[in-house]
Design a protein around this motif. Structure first.
Motif, PDB file in Angstrom:
ATOM      1  N   GLU A 145      59.071  58.031  10.892  1.00  0.00           N
ATOM      2  CA  GLU A 145      57.632  58.051  11.169  1.00  0.00           C
ATOM      3  C   GLU A 145      56.997  56.848  10.504  1.00  0.00           C
ATOM      4  O   GLU A 145      57.371  56.473   9.396  1.00  0.00           O
ATOM      5  N   GLY A 146      56.060  56.221  11.197  1.00  0.00           N
ATOM      6  CA  GLY A 146      55.410  55.061  10.619  1.00  0.00           C
ATOM      7  C   GLY A 146      54.609  54.308  11.652  1.00  0.00           C
ATOM      8  O   GLY A 146      54.108  54.892  12.620  1.00  0.00           O
ATOM      9  N   TYR A 147      54.538  52.985  11.461  1.00  0.00           N
ATOM     10  CA  TYR A 147      53.741  52.141  12.346  1.00  0.00           C
ATOM     11  C   TYR A 147      54.627  51.157  13.105  1.00  0.00           C
ATOM     12  O   TYR A 147      55.597  50.619  12.563  1.00  0.00           O
ATOM     13  N   LEU A 148      54.270  50.942  14.349  1.00  0.00           N
ATOM     14  CA  LEU A 148      54.902  49.927  15.189  1.00  0.00           C
ATOM     15  C   LEU A 148      53.844  48.901  15.567  1.00  0.00           C
ATOM     16  O   LEU A 148      52.823  49.246  16.154  1.00  0.00           O
TER      17      LEU A 148
ATOM     18  N   TYR B 219      54.192  55.824  15.284  1.00  0.00           N
ATOM     19  CA  TYR B 219      55.389  56.312  15.976  1.00  0.00           C
ATOM     20  C   TYR B 219      56.005  57.483  15.218  1.00  0.00           C
ATOM     21  O   TYR B 219      55.867  57.616  14.002  1.00  0.00           O
ATOM     22  N   ARG B 220      56.709  58.317  15.961  1.00  0.00           N
ATOM     23  CA  ARG B 220      57.447  59.431  15.370  1.00  0.00           C
ATOM     24  C   ARG B 220      58.740  59.617  16.164  1.00  0.00           C
ATOM     25  O   ARG B 220      58.694  59.764  17.388  1.00  0.00           O
ATOM     26  N   ILE B 221      59.865  59.574  15.476  1.00  0.00           N
ATOM     27  CA  ILE B 221      61.171  59.741  16.114  1.00  0.00           C
ATOM     28  C   ILE B 221      61.621  61.188  15.949  1.00  0.00           C
ATOM     29  O   ILE B 221      61.552  61.750  14.857  1.00  0.00           O
TER      30      ILE B 221
ATOM     31  N   GLY C 132      64.547  60.691  20.461  1.00  0.00           N
ATOM     32  CA  GLY C 132      63.396  60.328  21.273  1.00  0.00           C
ATOM     33  C   GLY C 132      62.308  59.761  20.379  1.00  0.00           C
ATOM     34  O   GLY C 132      62.349  59.917  19.153  1.00  0.00           O
ATOM     35  N   ILE C 133      61.346  59.106  20.971  1.00  0.00           N
ATOM     36  CA  ILE C 133      60.273  58.515  20.184  1.00  0.00           C
ATOM     37  C   ILE C 133      58.943  58.739  20.893  1.00  0.00           C
ATOM     38  O   ILE C 133      58.839  58.571  22.113  1.00  0.00           O
ATOM     39  N   ASN C 134      57.943  59.149  20.132  1.00  0.00           N
ATOM     40  CA  ASN C 134      56.574  59.298  20.624  1.00  0.00           C
ATOM     41  C   ASN C 134      55.700  58.264  19.931  1.00  0.00           C
ATOM     42  O   ASN C 134      55.860  58.008  18.725  1.00  0.00           O
ATOM     43  N   THR C 135      54.790  57.687  20.680  1.00  0.00           N
ATOM     44  CA  THR C 135      53.880  56.698  20.096  1.00  0.00           C
ATOM     45  C   THR C 135      52.443  57.039  20.450  1.00  0.00           C
ATOM     46  O   THR C 135      52.166  57.617  21.498  1.00  0.00           O
TER      47      THR C 135
ATOM     48  N   ARG D  28      45.124  57.265   4.822  1.00  0.00           N
ATOM     49  CA  ARG D  28      45.785  57.780   3.624  1.00  0.00           C
ATOM     50  C   ARG D  28      46.878  58.807   3.948  1.00  0.00           C
ATOM     51  O   ARG D  28      47.632  59.203   3.071  1.00  0.00           O
ATOM     52  N   ALA D  29      46.939  59.252   5.202  1.00  0.00           N
ATOM     53  CA  ALA D  29      47.915  60.300   5.561  1.00  0.00           C
ATOM     54  C   ALA D  29      49.347  59.822   5.368  1.00  0.00           C
ATOM     55  O   ALA D  29      50.244  60.620   5.076  1.00  0.00           O
ATOM     56  N   LEU D  30      49.583  58.517   5.545  1.00  0.00           N
ATOM     57  CA  LEU D  30      50.912  57.941   5.334  1.00  0.00           C
ATOM     58  C   LEU D  30      50.834  56.963   4.165  1.00  0.00           C
ATOM     59  O   LEU D  30      50.527  55.788   4.347  1.00  0.00           O
ATOM     60  N   PRO D  31      51.117  57.415   2.946  1.00  0.00           N
ATOM     61  CA  PRO D  31      50.953  56.551   1.775  1.00  0.00           C
ATOM     62  C   PRO D  31      51.988  55.435   1.685  1.00  0.00           C
ATOM     63  O   PRO D  31      51.720  54.384   1.110  1.00  0.00           O
ATOM     64  N   ASN D  32      53.183  55.665   2.231  1.00  0.00           N
ATOM     65  CA  ASN D  32      54.234  54.639   2.159  1.00  0.00           C
ATOM     66  C   ASN D  32      54.997  54.616   3.478  1.00  0.00           C
ATOM     67  O   ASN D  32      56.166  54.991   3.556  1.00  0.00           O
ATOM     68  N   PRO D  33      54.354  54.175   4.555  1.00  0.00           N
ATOM     69  CA  PRO D  33      54.972  54.292   5.881  1.00  0.00           C
ATOM     70  C   PRO D  33      55.983  53.186   6.179  1.00  0.00           C
ATOM     71  O   PRO D  33      55.812  52.036   5.758  1.00  0.00           O
ATOM     72  N   ALA D  34      57.033  53.541   6.905  1.00  0.00           N
ATOM     73  CA  ALA D  34      57.891  52.515   7.489  1.00  0.00           C
ATOM     74  C   ALA D  34      57.071  51.768   8.534  1.00  0.00           C
ATOM     75  O   ALA D  34      56.323  52.380   9.306  1.00  0.00           O
ATOM     76  N   THR D  35      57.197  50.455   8.545  1.00  0.00           N
ATOM     77  CA  THR D  35      56.419  49.645   9.489  1.00  0.00           C
ATOM     78  C   THR D  35      57.319  48.563  10.067  1.00  0.00           C
ATOM     79  O   THR D  35      58.022  47.869   9.323  1.00  0.00           O
TER      80      THR D  35
END
Length: 239
Positions: free
Chosen positions: A139-142, A157-159, A171-174, A200-207
């Protein structure tokens, strides 16, 4: 574009010349889409129809898993009953087999053209992490940069993982969050910092950033291929 019904083999007039006309019109429209570098949804539909043909050719039966999610189990069972009656009719079955012999190589050629275009687009995508990548990647940002545009599409995004008896599918949702104008001051790193401040919901997101080096349509090629490329990239990171 012109579509082909899911049950085109069995619905309506079962006649070789009629089905040939239907098929050639559909494949012509598909090739025109490819000529404009538009891969989706036409490529996935072509693959579905081709798999369906091969199932019927090899087993003379319909297999629910070859159909798209939009056909329900109840609809499929009705279609299966119709098809079973056709199988029991030798003359009609001969027509079906003649149609399959004609259609299968044409589907194969057209699907191959679509896959070649897919691979061409994929080769011209560059994907890279933005900033420090955490251990959790699902989960994170694309960030998606089209060419030659000067904008970045920002997606959440969320896998997800689906399992059946034999294997796992990813699968992936965006979700499109915003479109940002690129510039010397608005780098991918700066954009990530801005998102951390605002969301703030994602404090350390994969991007991850996916950058296209060739011009292709965003919705019909770039985004779906970027999503699949991201799934493969993230899967390799986790391996």
């Amino acid at each position: 574009m012109k579509t082909l019904p899911v049950n085109w083999l069995t619905e309506g007039l079962i006649d070789f010349e009629y089905k040939k006309y239907m098929l050639l019109a559909y494949l012509k429209a598909a090739k025109e889409e490819f000529g404009q570098h538009r891969l989706y949804p036409v490529l996935s539909d072509l693959i579905m129809h081709y798999r369906h043909l091969l199932q019927v050719k090899e087993h003379k039966q319909l297999v629910y898993e070859t159909f798209p999610q939009r056909i329900s189990r109840a609809d499929f069972e009705k279609l299966e009953l119709v098809y079973q009656k056709i199988v029991e009719d030798d003359e009609t079955m001969q027509q079906i087999e003649e149609i399959i012999r004609f259609a299968a190589p044409l589907f194969n050629q057209t699907v191959a053209s679509g896959q070649e275009l897919y691979e061409f687009v994929e080769r011209h995508l560059e994907i890279s992490p933005v900033g420090i990548t955490p251990m959790y990647h699902d989960e994170g940002y694309l960030f998606l940069d089209a060419y030659p545009g000067k904008e970045t599409q920002v997606y959440l995004y969320r896998i997800t993982v689906f399992e059946n008896t034999y294997e796992k599918y990813r699968g992936i949702n965006t979700q499109l969050l915003q479109t940002v104008r690129r510039g010397l001051a608005q780098t991918h790193e700066n954009l990530k910092v801005q998102l951390l401040r605002e969301r703030r919901a994602l404090p350390n997101p994969a991007t991850f950033a996916v950058v296209s080096r060739i011009p292709v349509p965003l919705e019909h090629s770039l985004l779906p291929i970027a999503k699949r490329s991201l799934v493969k990239f993230v899967t390799n990171l986790a391996a």
